[in-house]
Motif scaffolding. Structure first.
Motif, PDB file in Angstrom:
ATOM      1  N   ASP A 145       0.830  -1.208   0.000  1.00 30.78           N
ATOM      2  CA  ASP A 145       0.000   0.000   0.000  1.00 30.78           C
ATOM      3  C   ASP A 145       0.863   1.255   0.000  1.00 30.78           C
ATOM      4  O   ASP A 145       0.371   2.356   0.212  1.00 30.78           O
ATOM      5  CB  ASP A 145      -0.956   0.027   1.208  1.00 30.78           C
ATOM      6  CG  ASP A 145      -0.247   0.159   2.551  1.00 30.78           C
ATOM      7  OD1 ASP A 145       0.978  -0.091   2.605  1.00 30.78           O
ATOM      8  OD2 ASP A 145      -0.916   0.503   3.538  1.00 30.78           O
ATOM      9  N   GLU A 150       1.365   1.356  -5.141  1.00 32.89           N
ATOM     10  CA  GLU A 150       0.584   2.368  -5.844  1.00 32.89           C
ATOM     11  C   GLU A 150       0.944   2.383  -7.330  1.00 32.89           C
ATOM     12  O   GLU A 150       0.077   2.527  -8.190  1.00 32.89           O
ATOM     13  CB  GLU A 150       0.840   3.747  -5.222  1.00 32.89           C
ATOM     14  CG  GLU A 150       0.193   3.937  -3.854  1.00 32.89           C
ATOM     15  CD  GLU A 150      -1.324   3.929  -3.940  1.00 32.89           C
ATOM     16  OE1 GLU A 150      -1.883   4.889  -4.506  1.00 32.89           O
ATOM     17  OE2 GLU A 150      -1.950   2.958  -3.468  1.00 32.89           O
ATOM     18  N   LYS A 153      -0.611  -0.835  -8.921  1.00 26.36           N
ATOM     19  CA  LYS A 153      -2.067  -0.739  -9.018  1.00 26.36           C
ATOM     20  C   LYS A 153      -2.514   0.246 -10.093  1.00 26.36           C
ATOM     21  O   LYS A 153      -3.428  -0.047 -10.881  1.00 26.36           O
ATOM     22  CB  LYS A 153      -2.632  -0.325  -7.658  1.00 26.36           C
ATOM     23  CG  LYS A 153      -4.145  -0.166  -7.622  1.00 26.36           C
ATOM     24  CD  LYS A 153      -4.604   0.215  -6.218  1.00 26.36           C
ATOM     25  CE  LYS A 153      -6.118   0.359  -6.142  1.00 26.36           C
ATOM     26  NZ  LYS A 153      -6.549   0.709  -4.763  1.00 26.36           N
ATOM     27  N   HIS A 154      -1.883   1.406 -10.131  1.00 27.34           N
ATOM     28  CA  HIS A 154      -2.383   2.477 -10.987  1.00 27.34           C
ATOM     29  C   HIS A 154      -1.681   2.584 -12.341  1.00 27.34           C
ATOM     30  O   HIS A 154      -2.202   3.256 -13.237  1.00 27.34           O
ATOM     31  CB  HIS A 154      -2.265   3.811 -10.253  1.00 27.34           C
ATOM     32  CG  HIS A 154      -3.116   3.891  -9.024  1.00 27.34           C
ATOM     33  ND1 HIS A 154      -4.495   3.881  -9.068  1.00 27.34           N
ATOM     34  CD2 HIS A 154      -2.788   3.950  -7.701  1.00 27.34           C
ATOM     35  CE1 HIS A 154      -4.983   3.957  -7.838  1.00 27.34           C
ATOM     36  NE2 HIS A 154      -3.961   3.990  -6.986  1.00 27.34           N
ATOM     37  N   LYS A 163      -5.024  -5.360 -16.417  1.00 32.58           N
ATOM     38  CA  LYS A 163      -5.714  -4.849 -15.226  1.00 32.58           C
ATOM     39  C   LYS A 163      -7.030  -5.581 -14.977  1.00 32.58           C
ATOM     40  O   LYS A 163      -7.341  -5.972 -13.850  1.00 32.58           O
ATOM     41  CB  LYS A 163      -5.954  -3.347 -15.351  1.00 32.58           C
ATOM     42  CG  LYS A 163      -6.451  -2.720 -14.050  1.00 32.58           C
ATOM     43  CD  LYS A 163      -6.299  -1.228 -14.052  1.00 32.58           C
ATOM     44  CE  LYS A 163      -6.595  -0.649 -12.669  1.00 32.58           C
ATOM     45  NZ  LYS A 163      -6.340   0.797 -12.609  1.00 32.58           N
ATOM     46  N   GLN A 172      -3.922  -5.278  -2.787  1.00 32.89           N
ATOM     47  CA  GLN A 172      -3.010  -4.353  -2.127  1.00 32.89           C
ATOM     48  C   GLN A 172      -3.034  -4.645  -0.631  1.00 32.89           C
ATOM     49  O   GLN A 172      -4.102  -4.700  -0.015  1.00 32.89           O
ATOM     50  CB  GLN A 172      -3.436  -2.916  -2.415  1.00 32.89           C
ATOM     51  CG  GLN A 172      -2.388  -1.875  -2.120  1.00 32.89           C
ATOM     52  CD  GLN A 172      -2.732  -0.529  -2.724  1.00 32.89           C
ATOM     53  OE1 GLN A 172      -3.903  -0.182  -2.874  1.00 32.89           O
ATOM     54  NE2 GLN A 172      -1.722   0.244  -3.091  1.00 32.89           N
TER      55      GLN A 172
END
Length: 261
Positions: A145, A150, A153-154, A163, A172
């Motif tokens: 996290d 980040e 994930k993004h 994705k 996460q």
């Protein structure tokens, strides 16, 4: 008799010097995030020996909403002299006025690596396609996290074009190191900064993300606004960033700040 008095005076002088040293020594309160934690631990004893200061250490993520996260600690007004954390998150706290202007010291850069449980099959992630297949072939994937998570994930999952396929099997993980989740069998593949994976028992690091999709995280330290011991804090940051300690930093999986990529 005179010799006796001289001996008493000498002992008194030694005691006074010892007391003065004790008074000068400080308890320096430091909070470090996981990516630089092992390097900090390895260099703590040499710093204490060289300075006579005592490090009071605590740990917490550079970002996020958990209780131990560095922003949350500062918001509560914890007595902290120095923070060591992800550079971008540190810059944000600096802009908010929580850190002393101009006190930032860049310490290292941290690449992202991936790992599996000890003894498990090792996927080849040396290419972007190999990394993609490793994600898709895993039953459960873990990422952090903080900064590396980040990014995964993004951005990374989008770059890999997977994705949607990872929905429901990539998670996460708040606060707990990704390596521990893998070692416990709660995930069979996971990625985090190499320096955070390296100390964990029960896992094998299979490699770094390929350079085409790699994201290095800067780690830096700074003095907290209103710190009780700013001079000692500045000395600690100089010590951690010293070229003389670059090998110790590199041994933990980090790239010393002097290295350019």
């Amino acid at each position: 008799m005179q010799a006796h008095h001289l001996k008493i005076k000498a002992l008194a002088a030694i005691a006074a010097l010892a007391l003065a040293a004790a008074v000068q020594a400080t308890d320096l309160h430091v909070v470090a995030s996981g990516g630089f934690a092992q390097a900090y631990k390895d260099l703590s004893a040499p710093f204490e020996h060289a300075s006579d200061d005592h490090l009071v250490s605590a740990w917490g993520p550079s970002m996020g909403t958990t209780r131990n996260a560095i922003p949350a600690r500062l918001a509560r007004g914890e007595a902290i002299d120095v923070v060591i954390m992800v550079g971008d998150a540190l810059d944000k706290l600096m802009a908010e006025g929580r850190l002393e202007p101009g006190s930032k010291v860049v310490l290292a850069n941290s690449p992202i690596a991936c790992a599996v449980r000890l003894g498990a099959a090792r996927p080849d992630i040396g290419t972007v396609d190999g990394l993609r297949q490793a994600f898709l072939g895993a039953s459960h994937v873990a990422y952090s996290d903080s900064a590396s998570g980040e990014y995964i994930k993004h951005e990374l999952l989008d770059k890999l074009g997977i994705k949607q396929q990872m929905d429901g099997k990539a998670a996460q993980i708040p606060a707990t190191p990704v390596g521990e989740i893998i070692a416990q069998g709660e995930a069979d593949f996971g990625c985090q900064q190499k320096s955070e994976l390296k100390p964990v028992k029960g896992i094998e690091i299979v490699g770094l993300l390929p350079e085409e999709v790699q994201r290095r995280t800067q780690f830096a330290g700074a003095i907290v606004r209103g710190a009780s011991h700013p001079e000692a804090g500045a000395a600690l940051l100089r010590f951690l960033a010293s070229p003389a300690n670059a090998a110790a930093v590199e041994a933990t999986g980090l790239e010393p700040a002097g290295e350019q990529r």
